[in-house]
Design a protein around this motif. Structure first.
Motif, short mmCIF file in Angstrom:
data_model
loop_
_atom_site.label_atom_id
_atom_site.label_comp_id
_atom_site.label_asym_id
_atom_site.label_seq_id
_atom_site.Cartn_x
_atom_site.Cartn_y
_atom_site.Cartn_z
N ILE A 42 0.83 -1.21 0.00
CA ILE A 42 0.00 0.00 0.00
C ILE A 42 0.86 1.26 0.00
O ILE A 42 0.58 2.21 -0.75
CB ILE A 42 -0.95 0.01 1.21
CG1 ILE A 42 -2.00 -1.10 1.09
CG2 ILE A 42 -1.63 1.37 1.36
CD1 ILE A 42 -2.90 -0.98 -0.11
N ILE A 43 1.91 1.30 0.84
CA ILE A 43 2.71 2.53 0.90
C ILE A 43 3.49 2.74 -0.39
O ILE A 43 3.71 3.88 -0.81
CB ILE A 43 3.65 2.57 2.13
CG1 ILE A 43 4.65 1.41 2.11
CG2 ILE A 43 2.85 2.59 3.41
CD1 ILE A 43 5.68 1.50 3.23
N LEU A 44 3.91 1.67 -1.04
CA LEU A 44 4.60 1.81 -2.33
C LEU A 44 3.66 2.36 -3.39
O LEU A 44 4.02 3.27 -4.14
CB LEU A 44 5.17 0.46 -2.77
CG LEU A 44 6.45 0.00 -2.08
CD1 LEU A 44 6.81 -1.41 -2.50
CD2 LEU A 44 7.60 0.96 -2.39
N ILE A 45 2.44 1.83 -3.44
CA ILE A 45 1.45 2.31 -4.41
C ILE A 45 1.08 3.76 -4.10
O ILE A 45 0.97 4.60 -5.01
CB ILE A 45 0.19 1.42 -4.39
CG1 ILE A 45 0.52 0.02 -4.87
CG2 ILE A 45 -0.91 2.04 -5.26
CD1 ILE A 45 -0.63 -0.96 -4.74
N THR A 46 0.92 4.07 -2.81
CA THR A 46 0.57 5.44 -2.41
C THR A 46 1.68 6.41 -2.77
O THR A 46 1.43 7.51 -3.29
CB THR A 46 0.29 5.51 -0.89
OG1 THR A 46 -0.77 4.61 -0.56
CG2 THR A 46 -0.08 6.91 -0.47
N GLU A 128 8.92 1.66 9.61
CA GLU A 128 8.73 3.06 10.02
C GLU A 128 7.87 3.81 9.02
O GLU A 128 7.02 4.62 9.40
CB GLU A 128 10.07 3.75 10.23
CG GLU A 128 10.80 3.30 11.47
CD GLU A 128 9.91 3.31 12.71
OE1 GLU A 128 9.22 4.31 12.96
OE2 GLU A 128 9.91 2.29 13.42
N PHE A 129 8.06 3.55 7.73
CA PHE A 129 7.19 4.17 6.73
C PHE A 129 5.75 3.72 6.92
O PHE A 129 4.82 4.52 6.81
CB PHE A 129 7.66 3.79 5.31
CG PHE A 129 8.64 4.77 4.73
CD1 PHE A 129 8.21 5.81 3.92
CD2 PHE A 129 10.00 4.65 5.00
CE1 PHE A 129 9.11 6.71 3.38
CE2 PHE A 129 10.91 5.54 4.47
CZ PHE A 129 10.47 6.59 3.66
N LEU A 130 5.56 2.44 7.23
CA LEU A 130 4.22 1.90 7.37
C LEU A 130 3.55 2.31 8.68
O LEU A 130 2.46 2.91 8.66
CB LEU A 130 4.26 0.37 7.27
CG LEU A 130 2.95 -0.37 7.56
CD1 LEU A 130 1.83 0.11 6.64
CD2 LEU A 130 3.15 -1.88 7.43
N TYR A 131 4.18 1.99 9.81
CA TYR A 131 3.51 2.15 11.10
C TYR A 131 3.56 3.58 11.66
O TYR A 131 2.66 3.98 12.39
CB TYR A 131 4.10 1.17 12.13
CG TYR A 131 3.70 -0.25 11.84
CD1 TYR A 131 2.45 -0.72 12.18
CD2 TYR A 131 4.58 -1.11 11.19
CE1 TYR A 131 2.06 -2.03 11.89
CE2 TYR A 131 4.21 -2.42 10.90
CZ TYR A 131 2.95 -2.87 11.26
OH TYR A 131 2.57 -4.16 10.96
#
Length: 233
Positions: A42-46, A128-131
């Motif tokens: 999700i964070i990569l797509i975002t 860290e990017f995710l949470y």
């Protein structure tokens, strides 16, 4: 509207973000790692949809030396608070943290170096990017960006982080959740400098991985437990 713009609009909607976080949390509780894996996707797509605008995740230009110094000091503080105090108390009541997944690191230089590289990519940067950069920051924004909003976001993201370490047993879930509370509190004080958290997470994990490599991962806890047991008795 181009596909990238549509994706950015869709992925930044509060309802969508809350749904994604709910799914990550559910998968973390049910399966441990799959929630985190979904979060990475999700964070990569975002990030792609936002044309790699890293400010969305809390990254802006900050003095490098000051950032590193902060991370070192935060790491020392976390080691003192968690490893010497909190974790021994938790393990006194709930048993030892299950670190059996890391047995292959002990005395094996090749595994140790490979694991360090993997840790920096997926734990220090990825988690860290995710949470913090995604889950915590966006929950706080959706809840209103007040102190109470940040408090609620910290609790939710830390709960998810703890259950993402389900494989470490009850003590592992509790202690990693507690460390997440510390990480999140640091991010609250450094909302535009996620690099502080990336480095702090990385330095802290380097310490833990090195202790496992040296077969000394229980040294601090045993010392603390002996003293705690003496105090409690």
């Amino acid at each position: 509207m181009k596909a990238r713009q549509k994706a950015a609009f869709f992925l930044t909607q509060p309802a969508v973000i809350l749904s994604i976080i709910s799914l990550i949390l559910t998968l973390s509780i049910a399966t441990s790692n799959y929630g985190t894996i979904l979060g990475f996707v999700i964070i990569l797509i975002t990030a792609w949809a936002l044309k790699w605008d890293w400010s969305f995740f809390g990254i802006q230009k900050n003095p490098f030396a000051k950032t590193v110094l902060k991370a070192i000091l935060y790491t020392i503080l976390i080691i003192i608070v968690n490893d010497f105090i909190f974790q021994p108390v938790i393990e006194y009541f709930y048993g030892a943290t299950d670190l059996s997944n890391f047995e292959g690191l002990k005395g094996n230089w090749q595994n140790y170096l490979v694991f360090l590289a993997v840790m920096w990519i997926f734990a220090a940067f990825g988690e860290e990017f995710l949470y913090r950069g995604y889950m915590l920051k966006q929950l706080a924004r959706i809840f209103g960006n007040s102190q109470s909003a940040w408090a609620a976001a910290i609790l939710i993201s830390s709960f998810a982080f703890g259950f993402a370490h389900l494989y470490q047993g009850t003590s592992g879930i509790i202690t990693t959740g507690f460390v997440a509370l510390l990480f999140s509190s640091i991010f609250y004080k450094n909302q535009n400098n996620l690099w502080v958290l990336v480095l702090t997470h990385g330095f802290y994990d380097v310490f833990g991985i090195t202790m496992i490599f040296l077969d000394k991962e229980r040294m601090i806890t045993k010392w603390a437990l002996e003293n705690i047991f003496f105090f409690l008795s």
